[in-house]
Enzyme design. Structure first.
Site, short mmCIF file in Angstrom:
data_model
loop_
_atom_site.label_atom_id
_atom_site.label_comp_id
_atom_site.label_asym_id
_atom_site.label_seq_id
_atom_site.Cartn_x
_atom_site.Cartn_y
_atom_site.Cartn_z
CE LYS A 52 -3.60 -2.56 -0.18
NZ LYS A 52 -3.10 -3.87 0.23
CE1 TYR A 267 -9.36 -9.43 2.18
CE2 TYR A 267 -10.85 -8.90 3.98
CZ TYR A 267 -9.66 -8.70 3.30
OH TYR A 267 -8.79 -7.74 3.76
CE1 TYR A 293 -5.90 -8.36 0.34
CE2 TYR A 293 -4.96 -8.32 2.55
CZ TYR A 293 -5.90 -7.88 1.64
OH TYR A 293 -6.85 -6.98 2.03
C1 PLP Z 1 -3.89 -5.08 -0.01
C2 PLP Z 1 -2.95 -6.23 -0.07
C3 PLP Z 1 -2.82 -6.99 -1.26
C4 PLP Z 1 -3.67 -6.80 -2.46
O1 PLP Z 1 -3.52 -5.56 -3.10
P1 PLP Z 1 -4.78 -4.93 -3.85
O2 PLP Z 1 -4.20 -3.77 -4.55
O3 PLP Z 1 -5.78 -4.55 -2.80
O4 PLP Z 1 -5.33 -5.95 -4.78
C5 PLP Z 1 -1.89 -8.02 -1.26
N1 PLP Z 1 -1.16 -8.31 -0.17
C6 PLP Z 1 -1.27 -7.61 0.97
C7 PLP Z 1 -0.44 -8.02 2.13
C8 PLP Z 1 -2.17 -6.55 1.06
O5 PLP Z 1 -2.28 -5.88 2.21
#
Ligand code: PLP
Length: 339
Positions: A52, A267, A293
């Site tokens: 992010k 999720y 993720y």
């Molecule tokens: C947010 C996030 C993702 C995915 O990214 P997006 O842009 O929301 O698809 C992947 N890995 C981690 C650890 C995240 O926090």
């Protein structure tokens, strides 16, 4: 093809230069044939690191250009995006408010109060706790009004930071990967990421389209919505992002590659594949994936390599996106399944 020019967008630097690309040597020896490399976007500057921050460089740049002094964003209770927004705001001198929904069906003490929540508080953010089906738009509208009355100027960052402007962070990453892989003499079959709010994949796809490599160089494993819905959202965001760079460029349906087979029940709900992948990466490489993720995406990549989706000798680049605090929020999952 001309390289996309990001210099005309406002940006606040949060990363300290390119993140490393490293080979997973011990794991690759075991896989025998395909070579996995990782792009260390978990290894970024502040707040514990994670993907992010690349989006926040452009989002906070936009906030500053608009004269904002306060940032509001939204996410799930254990949102990494929320935690990194809080950290980036502290670093750049913005006040920060987080509206966090109980989206994930977990109510144990670790999930509710450990991990990212500890850090949100340390970074000085104001946290609003909303139930699963809480009206987040109403809360945000109410906070905008109340803060405006105090004379504050508020900037809103969408879930995951995945506006077109936020996605520019991953356009920048795509260009970085191009330059770095050329310098290292490596060519990759694919760049792989997890896909939650779709901005990471969309930004990479737009960046690789704009650089002439082609959007389908990037590929993602969906962890939030199913494959079809994720495909639609990612394509739309990639088109919006590309439109900021080159209004004449086009993306087709099959430029966006999404695999939805490793999301499990939904999720934030653990899968056995995720647990195995997190543990394998930890024990073979000393590297940390996250339970929501990158653990699911890496499980997908391992599955695809083992079923022969990549030719022997091929290189693939997996994007390490961070999310380490999530391991503490999910500690019971890893402990109870200890082998
Ligand atoms: C947010 C996030 C993702 C995915 O990214 P997006 O842009 O929301 O698809 C992947 N890995 C981690 C650890 C995240 O926090």
């Amino acid at each position: 093809m001309p390289q996309p020019d990001l210099s005309r967008f406002s940006r606040i630097r949060l990363l300290d230069g390119p993140t490393p690309i490293q080979e997973l040597k011990r794991l690759n020896a075991e896989l025998g044939g395909v070579r996995i490399f990782v792009k260390r976007d978990d290894f970024t500057g502040i707040g514990g690191g994670g993907n992010k921050l690349r989006k926040l460089e452009f989002l906070l740049g936009e906030a500053k250009a608009q004269g904002a002094d306060t940032v509001i964003t939204v996410g799930a209770r254990q949102s990494n995006h929320a935690r990194l927004t809080a950290a980036a705001c502290a670093h750049a001198g913005f006040a920060c408010e987080l509206a966090l929904l109980r989206t994930v069906p977990r109510d144990d003490a670790d999930y509710v109060n450990n991990g990212n929540i500890v850090l949100d508080d340390l970074f000085g953010a104001t946290v609003h706790d909303l139930p699963k089906d809480g009206d987040v738009s109403a809360l945000v509208a109410q906070r905008f009004e109340a803060l405006a009355k105090e004379g504050r100027r508020v900037y809103f960052a969408p879930v995951g930071g995945s506006s077109a402007v936020g996605c520019l962070g991953y356009v920048s990453c795509a260009l970085e990967i191009e330059a770095q892989s050329e310098r290292m003499g490596l060519s990759f079959a694919h760049v792989i990421t997890a896909n939650g709010s779709s901005g990471t994949h969309a930004g990479l796809a737009a960046g690789f389209a704009a650089s002439g490599r082609g959007a389908a160089f990037s590929k993602s494993y969906a962890v939030y919505y199913d494959a079809q819905k994720t495909h639609g959202i990612t394509l739309e965001k990639a088109r919006e992002t590309l439109a900021l760079l080159d209004p004449s460029a086009r993306l087709k349906d099959d430029d966006i590659l999404i695999d939805g087979d490793h999301r499990g029940e939904g999720y934030g709900i653990p899968t056995q594949g995720m647990i195995d992948a997190v543990r394998l990466m930890a024990r073979k490489e000393g590297l940390l994936l996250d339970p929501v993720y990158s653990g699911k995406a890496f499980a997908g990549l391992l599955h695809d390599i083992r079923r022969g989706a990549y030719k022997s000798g091929a290189n693939v680049l997996f994007l390490m996106t961070g999310g380490v605090p999530g391991l503490f929020a999910y500690q019971s999952v890893f402990r109870s399944s200890k082998s």
